[in-house]
Design a protein around this motif. Structure first.
Motif, PDB file in Angstrom:
ATOM      1  N   GLU A 260       0.329   1.775  31.453  1.00 46.87           N
ATOM      2  CA  GLU A 260      -0.122   2.598  30.344  1.00 46.87           C
ATOM      3  C   GLU A 260       0.041   4.058  30.732  1.00 46.87           C
ATOM      4  OE1 GLU A 260      -3.797   0.035  28.580  1.00 46.87           O
ATOM      5  OE2 GLU A 260      -4.010   0.895  30.572  1.00 46.87           O
ATOM      6  N   SER A 261       0.329   4.888  29.769  1.00 52.36           N
ATOM      7  CA  SER A 261       0.449   6.311  30.091  1.00 52.36           C
ATOM      8  C   SER A 261       0.184   7.142  28.848  1.00 52.36           C
ATOM      9  CB  SER A 261       1.840   6.610  30.639  1.00 52.36           C
ATOM     10  OG  SER A 261       2.813   6.207  29.710  1.00 52.36           O
ATOM     11  N   ASN A 262      -0.276   8.376  29.098  1.00 51.11           N
ATOM     12  CA  ASN A 262      -0.449   9.349  28.026  1.00 51.11           C
ATOM     13  C   ASN A 262       0.612  10.430  28.206  1.00 51.11           C
ATOM     14  OD1 ASN A 262      -3.049   8.317  26.873  1.00 51.11           O
ATOM     15  ND2 ASN A 262      -3.668   8.664  29.004  1.00 51.11           N
ATOM     16  N   LEU A 263       1.357  10.679  27.156  1.00 50.88           N
ATOM     17  CA  LEU A 263       2.452  11.647  27.257  1.00 50.88           C
ATOM     18  C   LEU A 263       2.138  12.873  26.394  1.00 50.88           C
ATOM     19  CD1 LEU A 263       5.566   9.303  26.927  1.00 50.88           C
ATOM     20  CD2 LEU A 263       4.293   9.940  28.968  1.00 50.88           C
ATOM     21  N   SER A 303      -6.077   6.039  34.341  1.00 55.58           N
ATOM     22  CA  SER A 303      -7.141   6.003  35.343  1.00 55.58           C
ATOM     23  C   SER A 303      -7.401   7.387  35.950  1.00 55.58           C
ATOM     24  CB  SER A 303      -6.774   5.010  36.443  1.00 55.58           C
ATOM     25  OG  SER A 303      -5.517   5.352  36.987  1.00 55.58           O
ATOM     26  N   ALA A 304      -6.514   8.354  35.682  1.00 55.06           N
ATOM     27  CA  ALA A 304      -6.700   9.693  36.245  1.00 55.06           C
ATOM     28  C   ALA A 304      -7.596  10.560  35.358  1.00 55.06           C
ATOM     29  CB  ALA A 304      -5.333  10.368  36.421  1.00 55.06           C
ATOM     30  N   ILE A 305      -7.933  10.030  34.180  1.00 57.94           N
ATOM     31  CA  ILE A 305      -8.653  10.847  33.204  1.00 57.94           C
ATOM     32  C   ILE A 305     -10.164  10.593  33.298  1.00 57.94           C
ATOM     33  CG2 ILE A 305      -8.960  11.319  30.736  1.00 57.94           C
ATOM     34  CD1 ILE A 305      -6.080  10.546  30.314  1.00 57.94           C
ATOM     35  N   ARG A 306     -10.939  11.694  33.208  1.00 58.71           N
ATOM     36  CA  ARG A 306     -12.396  11.571  33.119  1.00 58.71           C
ATOM     37  C   ARG A 306     -12.820  11.986  31.708  1.00 58.71           C
ATOM     38  NH1 ARG A 306     -11.356  14.156  37.981  1.00 58.71           N
ATOM     39  NH2 ARG A 306     -11.694  16.193  37.019  1.00 58.71           N
ATOM     40  N   ILE A 307     -13.957  11.423  31.269  1.00 60.07           N
ATOM     41  CA  ILE A 307     -14.465  11.759  29.934  1.00 60.07           C
ATOM     42  C   ILE A 307     -15.771  12.534  30.092  1.00 60.07           C
ATOM     43  CG2 ILE A 307     -15.285  10.847  27.730  1.00 60.07           C
ATOM     44  CD1 ILE A 307     -13.709   8.346  28.229  1.00 60.07           C
ATOM     45  N   VAL A 349      -5.308   6.954  26.006  1.00 59.24           N
ATOM     46  CA  VAL A 349      -5.932   5.820  26.676  1.00 59.24           C
ATOM     47  C   VAL A 349      -6.603   6.302  27.952  1.00 59.24           C
ATOM     48  CG1 VAL A 349      -5.577   3.514  27.599  1.00 59.24           C
ATOM     49  CG2 VAL A 349      -4.052   4.394  25.838  1.00 59.24           C
ATOM     50  N   VAL A 350      -7.831   5.878  28.163  1.00 61.61           N
ATOM     51  CA  VAL A 350      -8.550   6.214  29.386  1.00 61.61           C
ATOM     52  C   VAL A 350      -9.038   4.922  30.012  1.00 61.61           C
ATOM     53  CG1 VAL A 350     -10.447   7.544  30.386  1.00 61.61           C
ATOM     54  CG2 VAL A 350      -9.326   8.340  28.282  1.00 61.61           C
ATOM     55  N   ARG A 351      -8.908   4.814  31.333  1.00 61.65           N
ATOM     56  CA  ARG A 351      -9.449   3.653  32.047  1.00 61.65           C
ATOM     57  C   ARG A 351     -10.605   4.108  32.916  1.00 61.65           C
ATOM     58  NH1 ARG A 351      -8.091  -1.770  31.313  1.00 61.65           N
ATOM     59  NH2 ARG A 351      -6.048  -1.823  30.336  1.00 61.65           N
ATOM     60  N   CYS A 352     -11.794   3.538  32.705  1.00 61.12           N
ATOM     61  CA  CYS A 352     -12.943   3.885  33.538  1.00 61.12           C
ATOM     62  C   CYS A 352     -13.365   2.645  34.300  1.00 61.12           C
ATOM     63  CB  CYS A 352     -14.134   4.319  32.684  1.00 61.12           C
ATOM     64  SG  CYS A 352     -13.705   5.395  31.340  1.00 61.12           S
ATOM     65  N   GLU A 353     -14.153   2.858  35.345  1.00 62.92           N
ATOM     66  CA  GLU A 353     -14.763   1.717  36.021  1.00 62.92           C
ATOM     67  C   GLU A 353     -15.763   1.097  35.060  1.00 62.92           C
ATOM     68  OE1 GLU A 353     -16.436   2.058  39.914  1.00 62.92           O
ATOM     69  OE2 GLU A 353     -14.843   3.447  40.490  1.00 62.92           O
ATOM     70  N   SER A 354     -15.787  -0.218  35.009  1.00 63.95           N
ATOM     71  CA  SER A 354     -16.664  -0.849  34.022  1.00 63.95           C
ATOM     72  C   SER A 354     -18.124  -0.801  34.458  1.00 63.95           C
ATOM     73  CB  SER A 354     -16.223  -2.294  33.775  1.00 63.95           C
ATOM     74  OG  SER A 354     -16.254  -3.007  34.993  1.00 63.95           O
ATOM     75  N   GLY A 355     -18.368  -0.574  35.775  1.00 65.14           N
ATOM     76  CA  GLY A 355     -19.746  -0.530  36.260  1.00 65.14           C
ATOM     77  C   GLY A 355     -20.499   0.709  35.802  1.00 65.14           C
ATOM     78  N   ASP A 364     -18.192   9.638  19.071  1.00 65.81           N
ATOM     79  CA  ASP A 364     -18.592  10.899  19.704  1.00 65.81           C
ATOM     80  C   ASP A 364     -17.397  11.819  19.906  1.00 65.81           C
ATOM     81  OD1 ASP A 364     -21.068   9.895  19.804  1.00 65.81           O
ATOM     82  OD2 ASP A 364     -21.241   9.800  22.003  1.00 65.81           O
ATOM     83  N   GLU A 365     -17.695  13.115  19.828  1.00 69.59           N
ATOM     84  CA  GLU A 365     -16.659  14.087  20.216  1.00 69.59           C
ATOM     85  C   GLU A 365     -16.728  14.250  21.721  1.00 69.59           C
ATOM     86  OE1 GLU A 365     -16.528  17.744  18.171  1.00 69.59           O
ATOM     87  OE2 GLU A 365     -16.511  16.796  16.179  1.00 69.59           O
ATOM     88  N   VAL A 366     -15.561  14.194  22.350  1.00 70.31           N
ATOM     89  CA  VAL A 366     -15.520  14.278  23.813  1.00 70.31           C
ATOM     90  C   VAL A 366     -14.386  15.213  24.250  1.00 70.31           C
ATOM     91  CG1 VAL A 366     -16.489  11.986  24.262  1.00 70.31           C
ATOM     92  CG2 VAL A 366     -14.020  12.276  23.919  1.00 70.31           C
ATOM     93  N   VAL A 367     -14.394  15.525  25.534  1.00 71.84           N
ATOM     94  CA  VAL A 367     -13.259  16.241  26.124  1.00 71.84           C
ATOM     95  C   VAL A 367     -12.731  15.393  27.267  1.00 71.84           C
ATOM     96  CG1 VAL A 367     -12.504  18.300  27.357  1.00 71.84           C
ATOM     97  CG2 VAL A 367     -14.206  18.496  25.515  1.00 71.84           C
ATOM     98  N   LEU A 368     -11.429  15.165  27.259  1.00 71.82           N
ATOM     99  CA  LEU A 368     -10.801  14.454  28.371  1.00 71.82           C
ATOM    100  C   LEU A 368     -10.324  15.487  29.374  1.00 71.82           C
ATOM    101  CD1 LEU A 368      -8.644  11.853  26.391  1.00 71.82           C
ATOM    102  CD2 LEU A 368     -11.036  11.712  27.096  1.00 71.82           C
ATOM    103  N   GLU A 369     -10.585  15.208  30.641  1.00 68.69           N
ATOM    104  CA  GLU A 369     -10.102  16.150  31.645  1.00 68.69           C
ATOM    105  C   GLU A 369      -9.476  15.407  32.806  1.00 68.69           C
ATOM    106  OE1 GLU A 369     -13.849  18.069  33.014  1.00 68.69           O
ATOM    107  OE2 GLU A 369     -13.552  16.837  34.803  1.00 68.69           O
ATOM    108  N   TRP A 370      -8.504  16.064  33.437  1.00 65.10           N
ATOM    109  CA  TRP A 370      -7.883  15.482  34.636  1.00 65.10           C
ATOM    110  C   TRP A 370      -7.387  16.606  35.524  1.00 65.10           C
ATOM    111  CZ3 TRP A 370      -5.865  15.283  29.721  1.00 65.10           C
ATOM    112  CH2 TRP A 370      -4.634  15.902  29.515  1.00 65.10           C
ATOM    113  N   ASP A 371      -7.316  16.281  36.812  1.00 60.34           N
ATOM    114  CA  ASP A 371      -6.870  17.293  37.760  1.00 60.34           C
ATOM    115  C   ASP A 371      -5.390  17.569  37.551  1.00 60.34           C
ATOM    116  OD1 ASP A 371      -9.424  17.152  38.771  1.00 60.34           O
ATOM    117  OD2 ASP A 371      -8.874  15.587  40.228  1.00 60.34           O
TER     118      ASP A 371
END
Lengths: 382, 317
Positions: A260-263, A303-307, A349-355, A364-371
């Motif tokens: 999966e990828s975000n372009l 998986s590199a993206i945080r919410i 697409v964002v992948r987070c740890e399910s735990g 919800d309104e959110v901001v996606l961030e990544w390094d």
């Protein structure tokens, strides 16, 4: 003598009567292979080299030309142009039955009227291996695929997975310099498929076989291969190791096909010491040296993206950001897949740890961030 | 009686063209799912009721009448009369030999034809199928008379041999010989063999032949070790069908054969029309029918009855 020992046996006359081999697979060279059907270029100028003992996967969607290419290598289809070179010998004009290539078919293609042992013995019979030598070789090949003692059965009595193993034993029994596999695992269920992936890989390593495998399954390609050749529309899009294709895709096609990828695509704009994509929403940094002028495509793996919730500040300095609205939250066992409708309209697409608890809910309104350095740039994407 | 022995043939003429897509899964590598032995009653099968009634009225009832007649007109002695008759015994052997030769010829000539049909492209296959079916669609009587014209002492063959080529001075004896019967019968029956073989050849997975090639088999070895063995069930099915139909044939031997070979179909006719012993004729018919059932029963152990009787019905599952 076991399977592994033969792999390192010195070049001499083996007691089997099979043509002497060092045990290692062949070097395969494809040079400018072209095949047209009517107006369609099924294979369009494909060139690549497979080193001895390497496991190459021809990966692509249906219609990408991967099966045609495999059939050209096997000799079932004649190319309109280009050469197939095996260990330095041009075999483009050699008929199928003299190429001595092992092949595994998707539907196994076992001989229904022959026993398992007779199926496996067939290549030996065709190569005029003496009858009394055959039985031992057949039994050893069946042992190698964990079917010792199944020789007298009929293929019809076996399960799909077992039939596939017989097909594999039949393909390797005569120690071909090259093993071709046409979607060999396509008909098996997931669990069996994964077990067979490991087993095929173990076998090919032990025997030092050069393998060319065809699949549309990117997971299979990533797990099994030393090299992947990604094909689209008959063309070779990218050729490299699984790590290269996944981590450093050279095109949107590769980035979309493998995982999966975000372009994000846009013109590169320089802001002081930083380079960003000039987009109406968000702020996407363009890292590294690839900050030439013109358009660029930034690839971000899910998986590199945080919410983080909208209105809060970035968790670290120098991150890329893209606002959006959470549209779905899908639980997938070991991970959680969150779909976000980006401000620019694209679905992200964002992948987070399910735990870990999710800091947001659907709507919800959110901001996606990544390094900035955890993304990849497809350069020169004009 | 002749109509009776022709019934299987007529019944099979419906929709004889096996569709090009009709590649059944038989002979494939995967095990066939076990079919339920006693399916739930399917009320739609009621649409077959008129046909069933017709079969009972037109076939089962007359058959019972024939059996009864063979035992009561005048008595079961009819059977004893048959077994003590040297003429009848000879005709049985002649019939068996004729049916075997015709079956052999049909398979021998039909196999390459079926192979060509199965392996050629769409256009060629259509052409070959239509060419085969043209013979099928032409009346049996017309075809048999055509052979009479061709094989006559003053017919085409003899005219060419005598007047054009001058190879012979006297006409070669073709008509009224077993040879003429074989030619006529093969012409009539070969399509059955071809269709059975064609269906079987089409059911062979092309990858299986490719696999054999890839393993070092030359084309003719692929054929001998893979294609031929896998096509044998079709040969058995077609062969049995041709054999069974040939056993009871009447018109063709009557028009093309000589007076010396009396085949069973003709012998039955003779008893009824010339000797006025319908009881003996009926007994002969019963024995012929029993022989046909026996052949089918034996063959069914090898290839399954459906495959024999399903010839030309485009088996689909």
């Amino acid at each position: 003598m076991t399977e592994t020992e033969t792999g390192t046996a010195p070049t001499g006359t083996p007691p089997t009567g099979i043509a002497p081999r060092t045990g290692s697979g062949a070097r395969v060279e494809l040079a400018g292979i072209v095949k047209t059907y009517g107006d369609v270029r099924a294979v369009d100028d494909v060139s690549l080299t497979v080193e001895p003992g390497q496991f190459l996967t021809l990966l692509g969607a249906s219609g990408s030309g991967k099966t045609t290419l495999l059939r050209i290598i096997a000799g079932f289809v004649e190319a309109d142009g280009g050469r197939v070179v095996l260990d330095g010998r041009d075999i483009s004009q050699v008929p199928v039955h003299r190429r001595e290539i092992g092949m595994v078919f998707q539907n196994y293609a076992l001989f229904p009227h022959l026993s398992v042992a007779a199926n496996v013995a067939f290549p030996l019979e065709m190569r005029r291996v003496r009858r009394r030598d055959r039985a031992a070789l057949v039994e050893r090949a069946l042992e190698a695929v964990q079917l010792a003692g199944y020789g007298r059965r009929s293929p019809k009595e076996l399960s799909g997975g077992q039939q596939q193993r017989v097909a594999l034993a039949r393909a390797i029994v005569a120690r071909p310099p090259l093993l071709l596999m046409d979607e060999p695992l396509g008909a098996l269920d997931r669990r069996l498929r994964e077990a067979m992936q490991i087993e095929i890989r173990r076998l090919s390593r032990e025997l030092g076989l050069t393998v060319i495998n065809v699949t549309h399954d990117q997971e299979e390609a990533l797990t099994m291969s030393d090299r992947i050749a990604l094909l689209a529309g008959g063309r070779l899009v990218q050729y490299g190791t699984p790590e290269e294709l996944y981590g450093l895709p050279n095109s949107e096609v590769t980035a979309r096909f493998l995982g999966e990828s975000n372009l994000f695509r846009g013109p590169v704009r320089h802001e002081g010491s930083e380079a960003v994509l000039a987009l109406p929403h968000g702020r996407i940094l363009v890292p590294g040296d690839a900050r030439g002028e013109g358009e660029a495509v930034v690839v971000v793996r899910p998986s590199a993206i945080r919410i983080r919730p909208a209105g809060t500040g970035p968790s670290r300095p120098a991150v890329s950001e893209m606002p959006g609205v959470v549209s779905a939250d899908i639980y997938a066992g070991d991970s959680r897949k969150v779909l976000v409708a980006g401000a620019d309209g694209a679905e992200l697409v964002v992948r987070c740890e399910s735990g870990a608890p999710l800091p947001c809910a659907v709507g919800d309104e959110v901001v996606l961030e990544w390094d900035a350095d955890s993304c990849h740039i497809i350069p020169g994407a004009a | 009686m002749s109509a009776l022995s022709q019934i299987p043939a007529r019944g099979l003429e419906r929709d004889p063209v096996t569709g090009p897509g009709g590649r059944a899964g038989d002979g494939g590598g995967t095990p066939a799912p076990a079919r339920r032995r006693f399916p739930r009653p399917d009320y739609w099968s009621g649409v077959g009721l008129p046909g069933l009634l017709f079969v009972i009225a037109a076939f089962a009832v007359p058959m019972v009448v024939v059996v009864v007649k063979s035992l009561t007109d005048p008595s079961p002695e009819n059977y004893a009369a048959i077994f003590s008759s040297a003429v009848y015994q000879r005709s049985v052997w002649d019939t068996l030999r004729m049916a075997l030769v015709v079956t052999g010829l049909c398979l021998l000539i039909g196999y390459p034809y079926a192979y060509a049909m199965a392996r050629s492209g769409r256009a060629m296959r259509t052409f070959l199928t239509v060419a085969l079916m043209l013979a099928f669609w032409t009346s049996l009587l017309v075809r048999t008379y055509a052979w009479q014209i061709i094989l006559n002492d003053t017919g085409i063959v003899n005219t060419v041999l005598r007047e054009w080529l001058g190879l012979v001075s006297e006409p070669v004896r073709l008509i009224r010989t077993p040879f003429a019967v074989y030619i006529g019968m093969v012409h009539v029956l070969m399509p059955y063999a071809v269709l059975a073989l064609f269906a079987q050849l089409r059911s062979i997975d092309p990858d299986v032949e490719r696999a054999a090639r890839g393993m070092g088999a030359r084309p003719w070895r692929v054929f001998a070790r893979v294609t031929l063995p896998l096509s044998l069930p079709g040969a058995v099915a077609g062969g049995v069908l041709v054999f069974v139909l040939a056993l009871g044939f009447y018109i063709t031997p009557q028009l093309l054969g000589g007076a010396r070979q009396i085949y069973v179909g003709q012998a039955i006719m003779q008893q009824i029309e010339q000797f006025l012993k319908p009881g003996v004729g009926a007994a002969m018919a019963v024995l012929l029918f029993a022989a046909v059932l026996a052949v089918l029963a034996v063959a069914a152990r090898f290839v399954g009855l459906g495959r024999i009787l399903g010839v030309g019905m485009g088996r689909r599952r």
